[in-house]
Write an enzyme that holds these catalytic residues in place. Structure first.
Site, PDB file in Angstrom:
ATOM      1  CG  HIS A  58       0.946   6.727   0.089  1.00  8.54           C
ATOM      2  ND1 HIS A  58       1.155   6.061  -1.095  1.00  8.54           N
ATOM      3  CD2 HIS A  58       1.731   6.112   1.013  1.00  8.54           C
ATOM      4  CE1 HIS A  58       2.018   5.079  -0.885  1.00  8.54           C
ATOM      5  NE2 HIS A  58       2.394   5.094   0.379  1.00  8.54           N
ATOM      6  CG  HIS A  60       4.539   6.100   3.268  1.00  8.99           C
ATOM      7  ND1 HIS A  60       3.816   4.930   3.295  1.00  8.99           N
ATOM      8  CD2 HIS A  60       4.385   6.671   4.495  1.00  8.99           C
ATOM      9  CE1 HIS A  60       3.247   4.797   4.495  1.00  8.99           C
ATOM     10  NE2 HIS A  60       3.571   5.842   5.231  1.00  8.99           N
ATOM     11  CG  ASP A  62       8.317   3.972  -0.399  1.00 11.10           C
ATOM     12  OD1 ASP A  62       7.655   4.664   0.403  1.00 11.10           O
ATOM     13  OD2 ASP A  62       7.972   2.819  -0.729  1.00 11.10           O
ATOM     14  CG  HIS A  63       4.959   5.936  -2.643  1.00 10.73           C
ATOM     15  ND1 HIS A  63       4.215   5.142  -3.467  1.00 10.73           N
ATOM     16  CD2 HIS A  63       5.410   5.126  -1.655  1.00 10.73           C
ATOM     17  CE1 HIS A  63       4.213   3.905  -2.995  1.00 10.73           C
ATOM     18  NE2 HIS A  63       4.919   3.869  -1.892  1.00 10.73           N
ATOM     19  CG  HIS A 116      -0.301   2.213   3.126  1.00  6.82           C
ATOM     20  ND1 HIS A 116       0.491   1.247   3.703  1.00  6.82           N
ATOM     21  CD2 HIS A 116       0.552   3.076   2.489  1.00  6.82           C
ATOM     22  CE1 HIS A 116       1.769   1.520   3.418  1.00  6.82           C
ATOM     23  NE2 HIS A 116       1.830   2.617   2.689  1.00  6.82           N
ATOM     24  CG  ASP A 133       2.704   1.620  -0.902  1.00  4.88           C
ATOM     25  OD1 ASP A 133       2.964   1.302  -2.074  1.00  4.88           O
ATOM     26  OD2 ASP A 133       3.549   2.070  -0.103  1.00  4.88           O
ATOM     27  CG  HIS A 171       6.103  -1.445  -2.979  1.00  8.02           C
ATOM     28  ND1 HIS A 171       7.412  -1.182  -2.671  1.00  8.02           N
ATOM     29  CD2 HIS A 171       5.370  -0.466  -2.392  1.00  8.02           C
ATOM     30  CE1 HIS A 171       7.485  -0.088  -1.911  1.00  8.02           C
ATOM     31  NE2 HIS A 171       6.260   0.369  -1.726  1.00  8.02           N
TER      32      HIS A 171
HETATM   33 ZN   LIG Z   1       3.437   3.586   1.580  1.00 10.31          ZN
END
Ligand SMILES: [Zn+2]
Length: 258
Positions: A58, A60, A62-63, A116, A133, A171
């Site tokens: 996805h 985001h 942090d990915h 998400h 996530d 995570h």
């Molecule tokens: Zn995420």
């Protein structure tokens, strides 16, 4: 299950992300959700690997934030969902179309699991599930762009995979997820056992992943929204709650303020 043609290693990144490194044994490798480049570059250098594929679940930061720097240094193919917020994806992945990682002997099914985020996908194959996530060990992602109905549908889809499937989420949230899950189901013996095991691992600074789908089905309240115990707890917060999506909505909202 036939032997997996690759190994899977966690590269810790940012505060609590894991970037999964898939090594084929011929010097080629793939990474899943590189939220930053530096720890990936360090792992590739230490192991003498050539990065040939990047998989994204996805959009985001942090990915994905490591992708541009990795592409400056490696001729890697980027796989990800159809989403305008992911301009660097080379191969758009859609459910029903398997992806074949050239030169690595790896094939993954693509699963659409929005909730998400609206375009979130998972990669499943060789007994491993990379679910970003959406599903966490003993938890699930926040509903940023989707509904409880969508999360119920996504987790139902993942629940249908073989129970021995290894869950590689993105995570290290397992310990705090266990604390919440124990508030939902204090008398669940499988959860009590998992929470103790997780406390031991974290006290040693060790990873709590992968889990298995069997573990999640027995411990994870978001995978158990049709279990009487969980529905009863949801009904205590909202008398209208019924098994499934409405229980999902109630316990997800509780987790958000837990
Ligand atoms: Zn995420």
């Amino acid at each position: 299950m036939s032997a997996r043609p690759f190994t899977i290693t966690a590269i810790p990144a940012l505060s609590d992300n894991y970037i999964w490194l898939l090594e084929a044994g011929n010097g080629k490798c793939a990474v899943v959700d590189p939220g930053e480049a530096q720890p990936v570059l360090a792992a590739l250098a230490a192991r003498g690997l050539d990065l040939s594929h990047i998989l994204l679940t996805h959009h985001h930061y942090d990915h994905v934030d490591g992708v541009p720097e990795l592409l400056e240094l490696y001729d890697a193919t980027v796989y990800g969902p159809a989403d305008d917020r992911l301009p660097f994806v080379h191969e758009v992945c859609r459910e029903g179309e398997d992806i074949h990682l050239e030169g690595m002997g790896i094939t993954f099914q693509v699963l659409d699991i929005p909730a998400h985020t609206r375009s979130h996908i998972a990669f499943y194959g060789h007994g491993a599930l990379f679910c970003g996530d959406t599903l966490f060990s003993v938890g699930c992602g926040r509903l940023f762009e989707g509904t409880a109905e969508e999360m119920q549908g996504a987790l139902d889809k993942l629940s249908a995979l073989p129970a021995e499937t290894e869950v590689y989420c993105a995570h290290e949230y397992t310990q705090s997820n266990c604390a919440f899950a124990l508030a939902v189901e204090p008398g669940n013996p499988a959860l009590q056992k998992r929470a103790t095991e997780v406390d031991t691992l974290r006290a040693r600074g060790e990873i709590t992943l992968p889990s298995t789908l069997a573990d999640e089905l027995s411990c994870n309240p978001f995978m158990r929204t049709r279990e009487d115990n969980v529905v009863t707890v949801a009904r205590g917060l909202d008398p209208q709650a019924t098994a499934g999506a409405s229980t999902m909505a109630v316990i997800r909202a509780w987790k958000d303020r837990f």
